[in-house]
Write a protein that holds these residues in place. Structure first.
Motif, short mmCIF file in Angstrom:
data_model
loop_
_atom_site.label_atom_id
_atom_site.label_comp_id
_atom_site.label_asym_id
_atom_site.label_seq_id
_atom_site.Cartn_x
_atom_site.Cartn_y
_atom_site.Cartn_z
N HIS A 25 26.65 40.19 35.08
CA HIS A 25 26.66 39.21 35.87
C HIS A 25 26.89 39.73 37.41
CE1 HIS A 25 31.05 40.41 35.16
NE2 HIS A 25 31.15 40.02 36.27
N TYR A 26 26.54 38.85 38.48
CA TYR A 26 26.81 39.25 39.87
C TYR A 26 26.96 38.08 40.59
CZ TYR A 26 22.09 37.56 40.67
OH TYR A 26 21.12 36.69 40.50
N PRO A 27 27.80 38.27 41.68
CA PRO A 27 27.89 36.96 42.82
C PRO A 27 26.79 36.56 43.43
CG PRO A 27 28.85 38.86 43.70
CD PRO A 27 28.37 39.55 42.35
N GLY A 31 15.67 31.30 42.75
CA GLY A 31 16.64 32.30 43.40
C GLY A 31 16.04 32.72 44.61
N PRO A 32 16.60 33.46 45.40
CA PRO A 32 15.97 33.77 46.75
C PRO A 32 15.55 35.57 46.60
CG PRO A 32 18.67 34.05 46.62
CD PRO A 32 18.04 33.53 45.51
N PHE A 33 15.64 36.05 45.51
CA PHE A 33 15.16 37.57 45.61
C PHE A 33 14.09 37.64 44.64
CE2 PHE A 33 20.21 37.21 45.72
CZ PHE A 33 20.26 37.38 46.97
N PHE A 51 23.28 44.10 42.69
CA PHE A 51 22.56 44.14 43.91
C PHE A 51 21.01 44.10 43.45
CE2 PHE A 51 26.56 45.21 45.56
CZ PHE A 51 26.83 44.53 46.28
N TYR A 52 20.20 43.16 43.93
CA TYR A 52 18.81 43.22 43.91
C TYR A 52 18.54 44.47 44.86
CZ TYR A 52 18.68 39.15 41.20
OH TYR A 52 18.59 38.40 40.36
N ASP A 53 17.26 45.00 44.75
CA ASP A 53 16.92 45.99 45.77
C ASP A 53 16.69 45.71 47.33
OD1 ASP A 53 14.69 44.36 45.23
OD2 ASP A 53 13.37 46.19 45.28
N ASN A 78 29.99 33.55 40.71
CA ASN A 78 29.24 34.50 39.59
C ASN A 78 28.26 33.86 38.88
OD1 ASN A 78 30.49 37.04 40.25
ND2 ASN A 78 32.30 36.05 39.14
N ARG A 79 26.83 34.59 38.89
CA ARG A 79 25.98 34.11 38.05
C ARG A 79 26.05 35.00 36.75
NH1 ARG A 79 20.47 32.89 38.51
NH2 ARG A 79 21.36 31.54 36.81
N ALA A 80 25.63 34.19 35.58
CA ALA A 80 25.73 34.64 34.27
C ALA A 80 24.53 35.75 34.27
CB ALA A 80 25.44 33.80 33.23
N ALA A 81 24.88 36.96 33.52
CA ALA A 81 23.84 38.01 33.63
C ALA A 81 22.47 37.80 33.08
CB ALA A 81 24.42 39.13 32.75
N HIS A 82 21.45 38.21 33.79
CA HIS A 82 20.05 37.64 33.50
C HIS A 82 18.98 38.40 34.02
CE1 HIS A 82 21.01 36.01 37.39
NE2 HIS A 82 19.84 36.11 37.64
N LEU A 83 17.73 38.26 33.34
CA LEU A 83 16.60 39.10 34.00
C LEU A 83 15.70 37.98 34.37
CD1 LEU A 83 16.94 40.96 31.14
CD2 LEU A 83 15.07 42.05 32.25
N HIS A 84 15.05 37.91 35.29
CA HIS A 84 14.01 36.87 35.96
C HIS A 84 12.76 37.26 35.45
CE1 HIS A 84 16.34 35.10 39.26
NE2 HIS A 84 17.25 36.02 39.06
N PHE A 85 11.92 36.22 35.17
CA PHE A 85 10.47 36.18 34.81
C PHE A 85 9.80 35.15 35.57
CE2 PHE A 85 12.34 38.35 31.31
CZ PHE A 85 11.53 39.47 30.99
#
Ligand code: BEZ
Ligand code: FE
Length: 315
Positions: free
Chosen positions: A203-205, A114-116, A168-170, A224-231
């Motif tokens: 979830h978020y678009p 992802g881009p964030f 939203f991401y920061d 939409n993306r399914a709700a998640h935490l990135h690691f």
């Protein structure tokens, strides 16, 4: 001097014809070129010509395709990479990721970056709360980093990032969210254990105000993306893992816009109502908790965290 006419005997295919189009184009490549470039371009030309022959586009349709690609390029800037987004929604990013990260059974699989992700997130001690805007349902994330033999990976580094409760991401809301909201770097302890406080992801678009969003709309697809935490989990002598964990109750699990969900990455988020357990974590009941163990495949000579991050932030 008169121009030399091509000799049809030279390679047998100097002139274009609908029937031999692919062979004519590929026969033009020089002898002393990179073998990998030859393989890549000849494969692309073969599939592209086959697609055009199957589709038989009108000139207007061909021009619309060119205009779409032009608009996609024009949407790109330092923060927005519309071509990667296009690759994401076509499943190509996940395919490239899968091909390049085949892991032994039991190892935690990768998923889309992802881009964030941004370098330079705050480093916190274990147990810190990474939610700086006070929004959302409180969550405790805890677990271990182990290798495929079950041995602890002492001191593994965990980069984590997620959206806030508004989706939203920061970095998408500079001046609205506190800088560094819901992103952090942690170091697992000597037993490979880690834990931190956050909020349950929603979830978020994906960004859908550009050509890729328009394409999704015309294809009858949602963004939409399914709700998640990135690691990102890294440790010397182990293959790095770029992944997510997903909540099991998200309505978009089976229809993630970028195909990032893998069954093995769906975690068990539990609601805790027991005040004694809440006190142990310094939380107020009720709150959510998820236990998640990362399993790293041993590998000699892998990139350090800094090298990996340098590579993934270069695009
Ligand atoms: C993300 O999960 O942050 C993401 C992944 C692909 C495209 C857009 C966002
Ligand atoms: Fe995300």
């Amino acid at each position: 001097m008169p121009m030399q006419q091509p000799d049809p005997e030279d390679n047998g295919l100097p002139y274009f014809s609908e029937q031999d189009s692919e062979a004519v184009v590929n026969a033009r490549m020089g002898e002393d070129i990179s073998p990998r470039l030859r393989q890549v371009m000849s494969t692309l030309v073969r599939h592209l010509h086959a697609a055009v022959k199957e589709i038989e586009p009108t000139h207007e349709e061909w021009l619309a395709a060119i205009q779409f690609l032009t608009a996609t390029g024009q949407m790109c800037n330092a923060w927005r990479q519309e071509y990667i987004l296009l690759s994401d929604v076509l499943g190509v990013s996940m395919l490239v990721d899968s091909i390049n990260n085949r892991r032994p059974s039991g190892a935690t699989p990768n998923t889309i970056l992802g881009p964030f992700f941004v370098d330079g997130a705050p480093r916190y001690p274990l147990g810190a709360d990474i939610c700086l805007d006070g929004k959302g349902e409180p969550l405790v994330v805890h677990g271990r980093v182990v290798d495929t033999e079950g041995r602890p990976v002492a001191g593994a580094t965990l980069d984590v990032w997620q959206t806030n409760d508004d989706g939203f991401y920061d970095v998408q809301q500079q001046g609205i969210q506190p800088e560094g909201n819901l992103r952090a770097v942690f170091q697992a302890d000597a037993d490979g254990c880690y834990w931190f406080k956050s909020v349950k992801p929603r979830h978020y678009p994906i960004p859908s105000d550009g050509p890729v969003g328009q394409l999704l709309g015309r294809l009858g697809r949602h963004p939409n993306r399914a709700a998640h935490l990135h690691f990102i989990v890294t440790a010397a002598g182990h293959e790095p893992v770029i992944t997510h964990i997903f909540t099991p109750d998200c309505p978009y699990l089976a229809q993630d816009a970028v195909f990032g969900v893998k069954q093995e990455l769906i975690a068990d988020f539990q609601q805790v109502t027991d005040p004694a357990q809440a006190r142990r974590y310094g939380m107020a009941a009720p709150f959510w908790q998820v236990e998640w163990n990362f399993v790293l495949a041993p590998a000699a000579g892998t990139a350090s965290r800094e090298e990996l991050i340098g590579r993934i932030t270069a695009s």
